[in-house]
Write an enzyme that holds these catalytic residues in place. Structure first.
Site, PDB file in Angstrom:
ATOM      1  N   ASP A   6       0.846  -1.187   0.000  1.00 55.83           N
ATOM      2  CA  ASP A   6       0.000   0.000   0.000  1.00 55.83           C
ATOM      3  C   ASP A   6       0.882   1.238   0.000  1.00 55.83           C
ATOM      4  O   ASP A   6       1.732   1.402   0.880  1.00 55.83           O
ATOM      5  CB  ASP A   6      -0.902  -0.003   1.231  1.00 55.83           C
ATOM      6  CG  ASP A   6      -2.043   0.995   1.101  1.00 55.83           C
ATOM      7  OD1 ASP A   6      -2.586   1.141  -0.011  1.00 55.83           O
ATOM      8  OD2 ASP A   6      -2.402   1.624   2.110  1.00 55.83           O
ATOM      9  N   PHE A  30       1.529   5.608  -0.477  1.00 59.75           N
ATOM     10  CA  PHE A  30       1.153   6.853   0.215  1.00 59.75           C
ATOM     11  C   PHE A  30       1.361   7.960  -0.819  1.00 59.75           C
ATOM     12  O   PHE A  30       2.201   8.833  -0.679  1.00 59.75           O
ATOM     13  CB  PHE A  30       2.082   7.010   1.430  1.00 59.75           C
ATOM     14  CG  PHE A  30       1.732   8.104   2.397  1.00 59.75           C
ATOM     15  CD1 PHE A  30       0.451   8.268   2.882  1.00 59.75           C
ATOM     16  CD2 PHE A  30       2.735   8.954   2.873  1.00 59.75           C
ATOM     17  CE1 PHE A  30       0.163   9.272   3.804  1.00 59.75           C
ATOM     18  CE2 PHE A  30       2.458   9.955   3.792  1.00 59.75           C
ATOM     19  CZ  PHE A  30       1.167  10.108   4.253  1.00 59.75           C
ATOM     20  N   HIS A  67      -3.229  14.227   0.747  1.00 58.16           N
ATOM     21  CA  HIS A  67      -3.407  13.388   1.936  1.00 58.16           C
ATOM     22  C   HIS A  67      -2.169  13.458   2.828  1.00 58.16           C
ATOM     23  O   HIS A  67      -2.277  13.600   4.056  1.00 58.16           O
ATOM     24  CB  HIS A  67      -3.684  11.947   1.512  1.00 58.16           C
ATOM     25  CG  HIS A  67      -3.778  10.981   2.650  1.00 58.16           C
ATOM     26  ND1 HIS A  67      -4.737  11.081   3.644  1.00 58.16           N
ATOM     27  CD2 HIS A  67      -3.034   9.888   2.975  1.00 58.16           C
ATOM     28  CE1 HIS A  67      -4.591  10.101   4.519  1.00 58.16           C
ATOM     29  NE2 HIS A  67      -3.559   9.362   4.139  1.00 58.16           N
ATOM     30  N   ARG A  98       2.327  16.812  12.753  1.00 60.53           N
ATOM     31  CA  ARG A  98       3.672  17.391  12.879  1.00 60.53           C
ATOM     32  C   ARG A  98       3.674  18.909  12.781  1.00 60.53           C
ATOM     33  O   ARG A  98       4.665  19.535  13.129  1.00 60.53           O
ATOM     34  CB  ARG A  98       4.595  16.816  11.790  1.00 60.53           C
ATOM     35  CG  ARG A  98       4.970  15.358  11.992  1.00 60.53           C
ATOM     36  CD  ARG A  98       6.056  14.927  11.025  1.00 60.53           C
ATOM     37  NE  ARG A  98       5.637  15.054   9.644  1.00 60.53           N
ATOM     38  CZ  ARG A  98       4.952  14.124   8.971  1.00 60.53           C
ATOM     39  NH1 ARG A  98       4.629  12.993   9.572  1.00 60.53           N
ATOM     40  NH2 ARG A  98       4.601  14.310   7.714  1.00 60.53           N
ATOM     41  N   GLU A 150     -10.712   4.365   3.966  1.00 57.28           N
ATOM     42  CA  GLU A 150      -9.734   5.055   3.122  1.00 57.28           C
ATOM     43  C   GLU A 150     -10.124   4.845   1.662  1.00 57.28           C
ATOM     44  O   GLU A 150     -10.227   3.703   1.201  1.00 57.28           O
ATOM     45  CB  GLU A 150      -8.309   4.538   3.366  1.00 57.28           C
ATOM     46  CG  GLU A 150      -7.721   5.007   4.676  1.00 57.28           C
ATOM     47  CD  GLU A 150      -6.220   4.772   4.759  1.00 57.28           C
ATOM     48  OE1 GLU A 150      -5.675   4.070   3.884  1.00 57.28           O
ATOM     49  OE2 GLU A 150      -5.596   5.291   5.703  1.00 57.28           O
ATOM     50  N   GLU A 201      -9.325   4.481  -1.819  1.00 57.94           N
ATOM     51  CA  GLU A 201      -8.141   4.119  -2.593  1.00 57.94           C
ATOM     52  C   GLU A 201      -8.537   3.402  -3.882  1.00 57.94           C
ATOM     53  O   GLU A 201      -9.688   2.997  -4.062  1.00 57.94           O
ATOM     54  CB  GLU A 201      -7.221   3.184  -1.789  1.00 57.94           C
ATOM     55  CG  GLU A 201      -6.735   3.758  -0.472  1.00 57.94           C
ATOM     56  CD  GLU A 201      -5.563   2.975   0.106  1.00 57.94           C
ATOM     57  OE1 GLU A 201      -4.827   2.337  -0.692  1.00 57.94           O
ATOM     58  OE2 GLU A 201      -5.380   3.007   1.331  1.00 57.94           O
ATOM     59  N   ASP A 237      -9.114   0.594   2.251  1.00 57.88           N
ATOM     60  CA  ASP A 237      -8.153   0.059   3.216  1.00 57.88           C
ATOM     61  C   ASP A 237      -8.544   0.574   4.596  1.00 57.88           C
ATOM     62  O   ASP A 237      -8.004   1.563   5.097  1.00 57.88           O
ATOM     63  CB  ASP A 237      -6.736   0.489   2.845  1.00 57.88           C
ATOM     64  CG  ASP A 237      -5.686  -0.226   3.679  1.00 57.88           C
ATOM     65  OD1 ASP A 237      -5.965  -1.341   4.131  1.00 57.88           O
ATOM     66  OD2 ASP A 237      -4.596   0.336   3.863  1.00 57.88           O
ATOM     67  N   ARG A 292      -7.544   4.253  13.449  1.00 58.59           N
ATOM     68  CA  ARG A 292      -6.589   5.354  13.621  1.00 58.59           C
ATOM     69  C   ARG A 292      -5.963   5.391  15.008  1.00 58.59           C
ATOM     70  O   ARG A 292      -4.803   5.798  15.159  1.00 58.59           O
ATOM     71  CB  ARG A 292      -7.302   6.688  13.343  1.00 58.59           C
ATOM     72  CG  ARG A 292      -7.884   6.819  11.951  1.00 58.59           C
ATOM     73  CD  ARG A 292      -6.823   6.722  10.879  1.00 58.59           C
ATOM     74  NE  ARG A 292      -7.379   7.009   9.555  1.00 58.59           N
ATOM     75  CZ  ARG A 292      -6.684   6.905   8.425  1.00 58.59           C
ATOM     76  NH1 ARG A 292      -5.422   6.513   8.451  1.00 58.59           N
ATOM     77  NH2 ARG A 292      -7.251   7.172   7.269  1.00 58.59           N
ATOM     78  N   GLN A 295      -3.387   2.596  15.049  1.00 58.03           N
ATOM     79  CA  GLN A 295      -2.302   2.991  14.157  1.00 58.03           C
ATOM     80  C   GLN A 295      -1.404   4.054  14.792  1.00 58.03           C
ATOM     81  O   GLN A 295      -0.172   3.978  14.704  1.00 58.03           O
ATOM     82  CB  GLN A 295      -2.884   3.513  12.839  1.00 58.03           C
ATOM     83  CG  GLN A 295      -1.851   3.919  11.799  1.00 58.03           C
ATOM     84  CD  GLN A 295      -2.499   4.480  10.540  1.00 58.03           C
ATOM     85  OE1 GLN A 295      -3.716   4.571  10.432  1.00 58.03           O
ATOM     86  NE2 GLN A 295      -1.682   4.858   9.579  1.00 58.03           N
ATOM     87  N   TYR A 333       2.600   2.949  15.144  1.00 60.37           N
ATOM     88  CA  TYR A 333       3.304   3.131  13.877  1.00 60.37           C
ATOM     89  C   TYR A 333       4.744   3.624  14.035  1.00 60.37           C
ATOM     90  O   TYR A 333       5.532   3.518  13.092  1.00 60.37           O
ATOM     91  CB  TYR A 333       2.518   4.056  12.948  1.00 60.37           C
ATOM     92  CG  TYR A 333       2.739   5.540  13.155  1.00 60.37           C
ATOM     93  CD1 TYR A 333       3.520   6.275  12.253  1.00 60.37           C
ATOM     94  CD2 TYR A 333       2.145   6.209  14.223  1.00 60.37           C
ATOM     95  CE1 TYR A 333       3.701   7.635  12.410  1.00 60.37           C
ATOM     96  CE2 TYR A 333       2.325   7.568  14.393  1.00 60.37           C
ATOM     97  CZ  TYR A 333       3.105   8.277  13.482  1.00 60.37           C
ATOM     98  OH  TYR A 333       3.288   9.618  13.651  1.00 60.37           O
ATOM     99  N   LYS A 379      -4.175  -1.656  10.362  1.00 62.47           N
ATOM    100  CA  LYS A 379      -4.556  -1.830   8.958  1.00 62.47           C
ATOM    101  C   LYS A 379      -4.903  -3.266   8.589  1.00 62.47           C
ATOM    102  O   LYS A 379      -5.717  -3.503   7.698  1.00 62.47           O
ATOM    103  CB  LYS A 379      -3.399  -1.376   8.055  1.00 62.47           C
ATOM    104  CG  LYS A 379      -3.024   0.081   8.186  1.00 62.47           C
ATOM    105  CD  LYS A 379      -3.913   0.937   7.326  1.00 62.47           C
ATOM    106  CE  LYS A 379      -3.331   2.336   7.183  1.00 62.47           C
ATOM    107  NZ  LYS A 379      -4.137   3.177   6.285  1.00 62.47           N
ATOM    108  N   THR A 436      -9.298  -5.243   4.366  1.00 65.81           N
ATOM    109  CA  THR A 436      -9.190  -4.375   3.197  1.00 65.81           C
ATOM    110  C   THR A 436     -10.203  -4.875   2.174  1.00 65.81           C
ATOM    111  O   THR A 436     -10.215  -6.066   1.852  1.00 65.81           O
ATOM    112  CB  THR A 436      -7.772  -4.419   2.584  1.00 65.81           C
ATOM    113  OG1 THR A 436      -6.824  -3.987   3.557  1.00 65.81           O
ATOM    114  CG2 THR A 436      -7.678  -3.539   1.354  1.00 65.81           C
ATOM    115  N   THR A 451      -4.590   6.612   0.325  1.00 64.30           N
ATOM    116  CA  THR A 451      -5.766   7.474   0.305  1.00 64.30           C
ATOM    117  C   THR A 451      -5.660   8.534  -0.786  1.00 64.30           C
ATOM    118  O   THR A 451      -4.637   9.203  -0.911  1.00 64.30           O
ATOM    119  CB  THR A 451      -5.947   8.160   1.668  1.00 64.30           C
ATOM    120  OG1 THR A 451      -6.081   7.154   2.671  1.00 64.30           O
ATOM    121  CG2 THR A 451      -7.188   9.041   1.686  1.00 64.30           C
ATOM    122  N   GLU A 469      -9.241  13.027   7.764  1.00 62.55           N
ATOM    123  CA  GLU A 469      -9.121  14.358   7.177  1.00 62.55           C
ATOM    124  C   GLU A 469     -10.442  15.116   7.236  1.00 62.55           C
ATOM    125  O   GLU A 469     -10.466  16.311   7.557  1.00 62.55           O
ATOM    126  CB  GLU A 469      -8.658  14.245   5.723  1.00 62.55           C
ATOM    127  CG  GLU A 469      -7.246  13.720   5.559  1.00 62.55           C
ATOM    128  CD  GLU A 469      -6.907  13.470   4.101  1.00 62.55           C
ATOM    129  OE1 GLU A 469      -6.499  14.421   3.416  1.00 62.55           O
ATOM    130  OE2 GLU A 469      -7.072  12.321   3.643  1.00 62.55           O
TER     131      GLU A 469
END
Length: 427
Positions: A130, A132, A137, A146, A203, A205, A237, A241, A244, A248, A257, A261, A354, A368
């Site tokens: 998968d 990114f 996104h 961040r 998600e 995708e 997917d 959250r 995760q 992660y 995850k 799926t 995503t 989001e």
């Protein structure tokens, strides 16, 4: 002259003769799976078409690829065989060709109402990765976690980021998804939370289905990587959250995850999508030479996500996006996947990650859309920050042609509660 099928196809159908996506189905319970193509509201049984000797070209005449329980053998044959099959099927299904149209017995056996068959996973998926690949996104996630000073890590603009997913938990559209359990961030001085996920998300995708693979140690050139992609499916997917976010660092997604799926049953070929090719966004800085494409393209595929909230009957559209928003193309993704010598195999799945657009109404997940639960999303008569038990999520995708559609049907799944735990220490 516009190509037209003798099979009646509604103008709004996703499956006209210009599409002919491939899937695998059972005609009735207990029967053997077999490959088929969608045409209007029908499935054409390719095993019977092959048995009748109607695939008479050099690549398919003596092949048993349509007498298989999945499409792996067919997709592994490569683009010449795919083109031969498409040409043959479009001719057989055209309104001017009598071979199938006027053969009442074969037509009645081989053309089955879609509502009466059971759709299965179209390929045996050996491996699943998968990516990114959406800049919008990536930026939104970075802003949330961040801050604006480092919203997107510098390496993201040089390398298609991905992680290795779990192929065993990929399921076909319509399969219920059990709410996963796991650990979440501790609060204050407590131990980590353990229990059913409190931040379950979808998600939006798509995923590329690998055709011919590559030998171990031999990368695929980015400018021929399209020959290694059979087609695309819709993909959800599902993501927990809270699980995760706790797990992660430092190795990336795992239990948040791998619980499920969902993919759509029909693989739309790149040949069917070619009229909808769209120039990919300019990449700055320019990618390294092994990722530099002579013709860098995405596809103009309109995507939509709807939710039917638990206890409600009507679906509410929550986002509209488009595959053309991807920063890293599906061909770059495949080429990068193999640059270290990794060998892909027929039936492998490569998710896009995503697919978010630049506007809030085009964001591709609840993380989001609700900005990590800070603002509730208004649905018909209710609100959501994340998915609740009983909610059903429906993904659709479609290309708009001149008087016809090339679509993917639906990719749906309903959330059901976590079952009671047995023989597990909870305290």
């Amino acid at each position: 002259m516009v190509l037209k099928s003798f099979v009646e196809v509604h103008p709004d159908s996703h499956f006209p003769i210009q599409n002919l996506p491939y899937g695998v189905f059972k005609p009735e319970p207990g029967s053997e799976p077999r490959p088929g193509v969608a045409i209007g509201d029908y499935v054409l049984d390719l095993s019977l078409i092959a048995l009748a000797g109607l695939f008479d070209g050099p690549y398919l005449k003596n092949s048993d690829c349509f007498n298989q329980p999945n499409l792996n053998k067919f997709v592994g044959l490569g683009r010449p065989a795919w083109k031969e099959a498409r040409t043959t099927l479009q001719k057989l299904l055209s309104d001017s060709e009598p071979t199938l149209r006027d053969n009442t017995s074969l037509r009645q056996k081989a053309l089955l109402p879609m509502v009466k068959v059971q759709m299965l996973l179209p390929v045996a998926i050996g491996d699943y990765s998968d990516f990114f690949a959406s800049k919008h996104h990536a930026r939104n996630c970075g802003l949330m976690f961040r801050g604006p000073e480092n919203a997107i890590n510098p390496n993201w603009f040089h390398i298609p980021i991905a992680y290795h997913g779990r192929a065993s938990s990929i399921v076909i559209s319509g399969t219920d998804i059990i709410r996963p359990r796991g650990q979440g961030h501790p609060t204050a001085n407590s131990l980590p939370y353990f229990g059913p996920s409190r931040k379950l998300d979808f998600e939006l995708e798509m995923a590329a289905v690998v055709g011919p693979g590559n030998e171990l140690g031999k990368p695929v050139d980015v400018n021929v990587s399209a020959d290694h992609i059979f087609g695309l499916v819709l993909m959800n997917d599902w993501s927990a959250r809270d699980i995760q976010a706790w797990e992660y660092m430092p190795l990336g997604p795992f239990l948040g995850k791998s619980f499920g799926t969902t993919i759509s049953p029909w693989i739309v070929t790149l040949d069917a999508l070619e009229p909808f090719a769209f120039d990919a966004p300019e990449q700055n800085p320019p990618p390294l030479p092994y990722l530099a494409e002579k013709n860098s393209k995405n596809y103009d595929i309109s995507l939509q996500v709807s939710i039917i909230p638990a206890g409600h009957e009507d679906a509410c559209t929550v986002t509209r996006s488009n595959l053309k928003h991807l920063y890293w193309t599906i061909t770059q993704q495949l080429a990068h996947h193999t640059i270290n010598g990794c060998n892909l195999r027929p039936g492998d799945l490569l998710g896009t990650g995503t697919i978010s657009g630049p506007e809030p109404e085009s964001y591709g997940c609840l993380l989001e859309l609700t900005w990590n639960g800070q603002k509730a999303l208004s649905l018909t008569g209710t609100t959501r920050t994340f998915l609740e038990d009983g909610d059903e999520v429906i993904l659709t995708g479609c290309c708009k042609g001149d008087g016809y559609n090339v679509g993917f049907g639906e990719c749906s799944g309903k959330i059901i509660p976590s079952p009671p735990l047995k023989h597990v220490e909870l305290s």
